[in-house]
Write an enzyme that holds these catalytic residues in place. Structure first.
Site, mmCIF file in Angstrom:
data_model
loop_
_atom_site.group_PDB
_atom_site.id
_atom_site.type_symbol
_atom_site.label_atom_id
_atom_site.label_comp_id
_atom_site.label_asym_id
_atom_site.label_seq_id
_atom_site.Cartn_x
_atom_site.Cartn_y
_atom_site.Cartn_z
ATOM 1 N N ASN A 100 28.025 33.284 12.092
ATOM 2 C CA ASN A 100 27.943 34.744 12.111
ATOM 3 C C ASN A 100 26.524 35.254 12.333
ATOM 4 O OD1 ASN A 100 30.657 35.132 11.939
ATOM 5 N ND2 ASN A 100 30.699 35.516 9.740
ATOM 6 N N LEU A 123 29.051 44.788 7.653
ATOM 7 C CA LEU A 123 30.121 44.303 6.778
ATOM 8 C C LEU A 123 30.311 42.792 6.899
ATOM 9 C CD1 LEU A 123 32.592 45.284 4.907
ATOM 10 C CD2 LEU A 123 33.961 44.854 6.933
ATOM 11 N N HIS A 180 27.404 39.855 -2.746
ATOM 12 C CA HIS A 180 28.853 39.951 -2.546
ATOM 13 C C HIS A 180 29.440 38.550 -2.647
ATOM 14 C CE1 HIS A 180 32.612 41.625 -1.313
ATOM 15 N NE2 HIS A 180 32.648 40.993 -0.158
#
Length: 312
Positions: A100, A123, A180
C-alpha cells in the site's frame, strides 16, 4: 464570479470508496470524482452513473463521475484516499505496509500534480503509516494531510456502549486515541452517556469488555465477512470529516495528525483529538492523561513506529 460547488475526489472505487462517494453526493457536500485504475475504469464509471441515477429519487443535485484519468480530479478541494489492497482474514496490518505504500506514492504524485491546494484525508491501511507516507511524498503542510481512524473507532465504541445501556447512540460521547490497531486507546474517563460518566453507569468489567471489543472491531467484521473488510462505517466516518472541513464547522473529532511534541511524541502520525475546519486540521487538543493512559498511548505509538519500520 460564478459560485461553484466544492469538488471532492475519492481515490479507490472499491466498497469503501464507492460508499464514500455516494454518501458525499447524497449529502451534497460537493461534486464527486470517483477514481480507480485503468483496468477498472468501466466498473468505476458504472458505479458513478448508478449513483447519479439515484439523485432524482433521493433529491440531491451533486454530480458524480467515474474515471481512471486524474486530469478529471483537477482543482479538487478535498481528496480522499481509500485505494489499496484490503485486509484479509489472518492478515496483519503490517503485511499491508509495503504494497500500500507503493499505491500511496503513486496516488500522491497525481494529487500534487492536479490538486496542489487540496486537503488530503487518508483511509488506506495501515492508516497511520500510509498517512505519513502521503505527508512525506506530497510536501503538503501537516494540516492538509490527515488520517481517518479515530472517528471510526469512536463510532464503534459508542455503538457498543449504546447497546450495553440500551440508549440512543446520539447521547453517547467518547474518544479513541492512538494508532488504528489492537493498541488503540479508548478514553473511558472522557466518555459519557447524556453527560454522565460511563464509569458511573457500566460496571468496570463490562467497560473493559467494550474497550476490548472496540480494539478488535475491525477484525470482528473481517472475520464475519470472510472476504474484505468494513466499509459502511469507515465511509460514514470519512464523510463526517469531509463535512466538518467543507462547511468549516470546527468540529472536535479524533483524527490522525502529525505530532511535533504534542503528547510527548515527535515526527509521528497518531490519533488524537483535533479541531477540523475549513483549513483542514486546525488544532490538536492536548488532554490531561493519567499515567496509565499515557502508558497506553505510548504503547500504541510504539506499535505505529514498528509498522513504520517496514516503510521502504
Amino acid at each position: 464570479m460564478a459560485i461553484k460547488r466544492k469538488k471532492i475526489s475519492v481515490i479507490g472505487a472499491g466498497f469503501t470508496g464507492a460508499t464514500t462517494a455516494f454518501l458525499l453526493a447524497k449529502k451534497e457536500l460537493g461534486d464527486v470524482v470517483l477514481v480507480d485504475i485503468p483496468q477498472a475504469e468501466n466498473p468505476t464509471k458504472g458505479k458513478a452513473l448508478d449513483m447519479l441515477e439515484s439523485s432524482p429519487v433521493l433529491g440531491f443535485d451533486a454530480n458524480i463521475i467515474g474515471t481512471s484519468n486524474y486530469e478529471e480530479t483537477a482543482d479538487s478541494d478535498i481528496v480522499v484516499i481509500t485505494a489499496g489492497i484490503a485486509r484479509k482474514p489472518g492478515m496483519s496490518r503490517d503485511d499491508l505496509v509495503q504494497t500500500n505504500q507503493k499505491v500511496m506514492k503513486s496516488v500522491t504524485k497525481e494529487v500534487v500534480k492536479y490538486s496542489p491546494n487540496s486537503i488530503i484525508i487518508v483511509l488506506t491501511n495501515p492508516v497511520d503509516a500510509m498517512t505519513y507516507t502521503v505527508y512525506k511524498e506530497s510536501g503538503f503542510p501537516k494540516h492538509r494531510v490527515i488520517g481517518q481512524s479515530g472517528v471510526l473507532d469512536t463510532a464503534r465504541f459508542r455503538t457498543f456502549v449504546a447497546q450495553e445501556l440500551n440508549l440512543s447512540v446520539k447521547d453517547i460521547t467518547g474518544f479513541v486515541l492512538g494508532g488504528h490497531g489492537d493498541d488503540m486507546v479508548p478514553l473511558v474517563r472522557y466518555s459519557y452517556a447524556g453527560g454522565i460518566p460511563l464509569e458511573k453507569l457500566i460496571p468496570k468489567e463490562r467497560l473493559e469488555a467494550i474497550v476490548e471489543r472496540t480494539r478488535k472491531g475491525g477484525g470482528e467484521i473481517v472475520n464475519l465477512l470472510g472476504n474484505g473488510s468494513a466499509y459502511y462505517a469507515p465511509a460514514a466516518s470519512l464523510v463526517e470529516m469531509v463535512e466538518a472541513i467543507v462547511k468549516d464547522q470546527r468540529r472536535v473529532l479524533p483524527a490522525i495528525a502529525y505530532l511535533e511534541g504534542e503528547y510527548g511524541f515527535e515526527g509521528i502520525y497518531l490519533g488524537v483529538p483535533t479541531i477540523l475546519g475549513g483549513n483542514g486540521l486546525e488544532q490538536i487538543i492536548e488532554l490531561e492523561l493519567t499515567d496509565e493512559e499515557k502508558a497506553a498511548l505510548e504503547k500504541s505509538a510504539e506499535s505505529v513506529r514498528n509498522v513504520m519500520k517496514a516503510l521502504i
